[in-house]
Design a protein around this motif. Structure first.
Motif, PDB file in Angstrom:
ATOM      1  N   THR A 173       0.852  -1.189   0.000  1.00 27.17           N
ATOM      2  CA  THR A 173       0.000   0.000   0.000  1.00 27.17           C
ATOM      3  C   THR A 173       0.888   1.240   0.000  1.00 27.17           C
ATOM      4  OG1 THR A 173      -0.054   0.065   2.403  1.00 27.17           O
ATOM      5  CG2 THR A 173      -1.887  -1.034   1.315  1.00 27.17           C
ATOM      6  N   ALA A 174       0.272   2.390  -0.215  1.00 26.63           N
ATOM      7  CA  ALA A 174       0.922   3.694  -0.072  1.00 26.63           C
ATOM      8  C   ALA A 174      -0.222   4.697  -0.071  1.00 26.63           C
ATOM      9  CB  ALA A 174       1.886   3.968  -1.223  1.00 26.63           C
ATOM     10  N   SER A 175       0.016   5.902   0.443  1.00 20.25           N
ATOM     11  CA  SER A 175      -1.071   6.892   0.495  1.00 20.25           C
ATOM     12  C   SER A 175      -1.502   7.236  -0.935  1.00 20.25           C
ATOM     13  CB  SER A 175      -0.583   8.159   1.197  1.00 20.25           C
ATOM     14  OG  SER A 175       0.351   8.824   0.373  1.00 20.25           O
ATOM     15  N   PRO A 176      -2.776   7.630  -1.131  1.00 20.49           N
ATOM     16  CA  PRO A 176      -3.241   7.977  -2.482  1.00 20.49           C
ATOM     17  C   PRO A 176      -2.405   9.097  -3.103  1.00 20.49           C
ATOM     18  CG  PRO A 176      -5.103   7.881  -0.957  1.00 20.49           C
ATOM     19  CD  PRO A 176      -3.861   7.704  -0.135  1.00 20.49           C
ATOM     20  N   GLU A 177      -1.974  10.083  -2.291  1.00 19.07           N
ATOM     21  CA  GLU A 177      -1.195  11.207  -2.823  1.00 19.07           C
ATOM     22  C   GLU A 177       0.156  10.717  -3.350  1.00 19.07           C
ATOM     23  OE1 GLU A 177      -2.868  11.217   0.030  1.00 19.07           O
ATOM     24  OE2 GLU A 177      -4.453  12.603  -0.563  1.00 19.07           O
ATOM     25  N   GLU A 178       0.794   9.840  -2.594  1.00 22.74           N
ATOM     26  CA  GLU A 178       2.088   9.306  -3.006  1.00 22.74           C
ATOM     27  C   GLU A 178       1.926   8.434  -4.269  1.00 22.74           C
ATOM     28  OE1 GLU A 178       5.142   9.839  -2.138  1.00 22.74           O
ATOM     29  OE2 GLU A 178       6.062   8.181  -3.256  1.00 22.74           O
ATOM     30  N   ARG A 179       0.859   7.650  -4.299  1.00 24.14           N
ATOM     31  CA  ARG A 179       0.628   6.789  -5.466  1.00 24.14           C
ATOM     32  C   ARG A 179       0.364   7.624  -6.709  1.00 24.14           C
ATOM     33  NH1 ARG A 179      -3.922   3.735  -4.779  1.00 24.14           N
ATOM     34  NH2 ARG A 179      -4.544   4.515  -2.772  1.00 24.14           N
ATOM     35  N   ALA A 180      -0.393   8.714  -6.543  1.00 24.65           N
ATOM     36  CA  ALA A 180      -0.681   9.589  -7.687  1.00 24.65           C
ATOM     37  C   ALA A 180       0.608  10.229  -8.195  1.00 24.65           C
ATOM     38  CB  ALA A 180      -1.691  10.653  -7.286  1.00 24.65           C
ATOM     39  N   LYS A 181       1.486  10.640  -7.259  1.00 24.18           N
ATOM     40  CA  LYS A 181       2.768  11.248  -7.651  1.00 24.18           C
ATOM     41  C   LYS A 181       3.591  10.272  -8.472  1.00 24.18           C
ATOM     42  CE  LYS A 181       3.883  13.902  -3.712  1.00 24.18           C
ATOM     43  NZ  LYS A 181       4.731  13.838  -2.543  1.00 24.18           N
ATOM     44  N   ARG A 182       3.614   9.001  -8.046  1.00 28.72           N
ATOM     45  CA  ARG A 182       4.392   7.984  -8.776  1.00 28.72           C
ATOM     46  C   ARG A 182       3.827   7.762 -10.176  1.00 28.72           C
ATOM     47  NH1 ARG A 182       4.724   3.456  -3.970  1.00 28.72           N
ATOM     48  NH2 ARG A 182       5.932   4.688  -2.507  1.00 28.72           N
ATOM     49  N   ARG A 183       2.501   7.687 -10.256  1.00 31.95           N
ATOM     50  CA  ARG A 183       1.869   7.468 -11.557  1.00 31.95           C
ATOM     51  C   ARG A 183       2.124   8.670 -12.472  1.00 31.95           C
ATOM     52  NH1 ARG A 183      -2.700   3.383 -12.370  1.00 31.95           N
ATOM     53  NH2 ARG A 183      -0.869   2.113 -12.116  1.00 31.95           N
ATOM     54  N   TYR A 184       2.075   9.870 -11.900  1.00 32.55           N
ATOM     55  CA  TYR A 184       2.319  11.102 -12.651  1.00 32.55           C
ATOM     56  C   TYR A 184       3.716  11.049 -13.278  1.00 32.55           C
ATOM     57  CZ  TYR A 184       2.860  16.138 -13.459  1.00 32.55           C
ATOM     58  OH  TYR A 184       3.066  17.367 -14.038  1.00 32.55           O
ATOM     59  N   LYS A 185       4.695  10.658 -12.453  1.00 33.50           N
ATOM     60  CA  LYS A 185       6.082  10.598 -12.908  1.00 33.50           C
ATOM     61  C   LYS A 185       6.230   9.568 -14.039  1.00 33.50           C
ATOM     62  CE  LYS A 185      10.610  10.259 -10.831  1.00 33.50           C
ATOM     63  NZ  LYS A 185      11.078   8.937 -10.489  1.00 33.50           N
ATOM     64  N   GLN A 186       5.618   8.397 -13.821  1.00 33.57           N
ATOM     65  CA  GLN A 186       5.671   7.334 -14.833  1.00 33.57           C
ATOM     66  C   GLN A 186       5.088   7.799 -16.162  1.00 33.57           C
ATOM     67  OE1 GLN A 186       3.307   4.053 -13.457  1.00 33.57           O
ATOM     68  NE2 GLN A 186       5.042   2.962 -12.570  1.00 33.57           N
ATOM     69  N   LEU A 187       3.921   8.458 -16.100  1.00 35.93           N
ATOM     70  CA  LEU A 187       3.258   8.910 -17.324  1.00 35.93           C
ATOM     71  C   LEU A 187       4.090   9.963 -18.025  1.00 35.93           C
ATOM     72  CD1 LEU A 187      -0.436   9.113 -16.019  1.00 35.93           C
ATOM     73  CD2 LEU A 187       0.438   7.501 -17.697  1.00 35.93           C
ATOM     74  N   LYS A 188       4.624  10.920 -17.243  1.00 37.81           N
ATOM     75  CA  LYS A 188       5.446  11.983 -17.832  1.00 37.81           C
ATOM     76  C   LYS A 188       6.671  11.400 -18.522  1.00 37.81           C
ATOM     77  CE  LYS A 188       3.418  15.867 -17.065  1.00 37.81           C
ATOM     78  NZ  LYS A 188       3.074  16.812 -18.104  1.00 37.81           N
ATOM     79  N   GLU A 189       7.301  10.403 -17.861  1.00 39.58           N
ATOM     80  CA  GLU A 189       8.495   9.767 -18.445  1.00 39.58           C
ATOM     81  C   GLU A 189       8.182   9.134 -19.792  1.00 39.58           C
ATOM     82  OE1 GLU A 189      10.793   8.762 -14.280  1.00 39.58           O
ATOM     83  OE2 GLU A 189       9.884   7.119 -15.399  1.00 39.58           O
ATOM     84  N   LYS A 190       6.925   8.688 -19.927  1.00 45.60           N
ATOM     85  CA  LYS A 190       6.519   8.065 -21.187  1.00 45.60           C
ATOM     86  C   LYS A 190       5.987   9.093 -22.181  1.00 45.60           C
ATOM     87  CE  LYS A 190       5.572   3.496 -19.487  1.00 45.60           C
ATOM     88  NZ  LYS A 190       4.589   2.668 -18.831  1.00 45.60           N
ATOM     89  N   GLY A 191       6.033  10.366 -21.785  1.00 51.23           N
ATOM     90  CA  GLY A 191       5.561  11.413 -22.692  1.00 51.23           C
ATOM     91  C   GLY A 191       4.044  11.502 -22.743  1.00 51.23           C
ATOM     92  N   ILE A 192       3.365  10.883 -21.730  1.00 54.10           N
ATOM     93  CA  ILE A 192       1.895  10.926 -21.705  1.00 54.10           C
ATOM     94  C   ILE A 192       1.475  12.095 -20.815  1.00 54.10           C
ATOM     95  CG2 ILE A 192      -0.225   9.652 -21.100  1.00 54.10           C
ATOM     96  CD1 ILE A 192       1.423   7.043 -21.527  1.00 54.10           C
ATOM     97  N   ASP A 193       0.534  12.908 -21.320  1.00 53.87           N
ATOM     98  CA  ASP A 193       0.095  14.083 -20.585  1.00 53.87           C
ATOM     99  C   ASP A 193      -0.657  13.658 -19.318  1.00 53.87           C
ATOM    100  OD1 ASP A 193       0.218  16.771 -20.496  1.00 53.87           O
ATOM    101  OD2 ASP A 193      -1.747  17.072 -21.434  1.00 53.87           O
ATOM    102  N   ALA A 194      -0.420  14.364 -18.189  1.00 49.09           N
ATOM    103  CA  ALA A 194      -1.112  13.998 -16.952  1.00 49.09           C
ATOM    104  C   ALA A 194      -1.306  15.224 -16.079  1.00 49.09           C
ATOM    105  CB  ALA A 194      -0.307  12.945 -16.208  1.00 49.09           C
TER     106      ALA A 194
END
Ligand code: DC
Length: 227
Positions: free
Chosen positions: A146-167
């Motif tokens: 598990t992880a807090s929703p805010e931390e999980r969103a930050k990780r997903r944001y970073k992953q998407l940005k790295e892939k060039g996907i807008d977030a």
């Protein structure tokens, strides 16, 4: 599932780090990996492309879709009908649709045997929501990340940005919370830790620390074969 094939299940909400941890561990151990969320995402992508909304047709897609996973440079490429869709299935719209489709018991049933077929020697790391509770209840090691929703969103944001996907971060937090709610409240295989799962809160942990901790648990459970 053959009792002789070692299986480690990693369940938990989206963005808890399961996918990355699973891939790193699979490469480290030389085991197979099952990204079960990708099966729901593939069903969703096909449904969106064909504008399919009715349950019987969704179940048909889950049963019959032609999918393949190809290891390329330590990552898994995902093919649908021979076409590469690795990034396409990661889009938020596909994730949201996947979460809705995942609430349909018939779809889950259709994907069950497909998932169990991944348990082959030398071992399997299975990432999802119900790996330890429904798909591999006999797994020798079950982890719930598990992880807090805010931390999980930050990780997903970073992953998407790295892939060039807008977030958009606030939107991601809201979507993650909505998806958690749907995943936890559905009657078919809701997201929950198996009674015998080990809970790991990764909010304050790096990916390397999580991998290290799971490796320690794996060597306690499986001995020198994974050391
Ligand atoms: O892990 P993910 O974000 O790729 O999963 C996409 C959706 O699929 C998620 O909202 C819930 C669903 N899912 C599920 O119900 N059971 C699984 N074992 C894996 C994913």
């Amino acid at each position: 599932m053959s009792a002789s094939v070692p299986v480690i299940t990693l369940d938990g909400p989206g963005g808890a780090g399961k996918g990355t941890v699973c891939l790193l561990l699979a490469n480290k151990l030389g085991w197979h990996m099952l990204d079960s969320g990708s099966l729901y995402r593939l069903t969703a992508l096909e449904a969106l492309r064909k504008d399919v909304r009715k349950e019987p047709q969704l179940i048909e897609i889950a049963k019959k879709m032609d999918i393949e996973y190809v290891p390329v440079k330590g990552q898994l490429q995902v093919l649908l009908d021979g076409r590469e869709v690795t990034d396409a299935i990661r889009a938020e719209a596909v994730g949201s649709r996947a979460s809705e489709i995942a609430a349909i018991a018939g779809v889950r049933q259709a994907l069950l045997e497909r998932q169990r077929a991944f348990a082959v020697a030398p071992g399997l790391l299975a990432d999802g929501r119900d790996m330890g509770t429904v798909v591999f209840p006999q797994a020798q090691l079950k982890i719930f990340l598990t992880a807090s929703p805010e931390e999980r969103a930050k990780r997903r944001y970073k992953q998407l940005k790295e892939k060039g996907i807008d977030a958009n971060l606030p939107e991601l937090v809201a979507e993650l919370k909505a998806r958690d709610k749907r995943d936890c409240e559905r009657s078919a295989a809701p997201l929950k830790a198996a009674a015998d799962a080990i809970l790991l809160d990764t909010t304050e942990m790096s990916i390397e620390q999580v991998v290290e901790q799971v490796m320690q648990l794996a060597s306690q459970r499986f001995g020198s074969s994974v050391a």
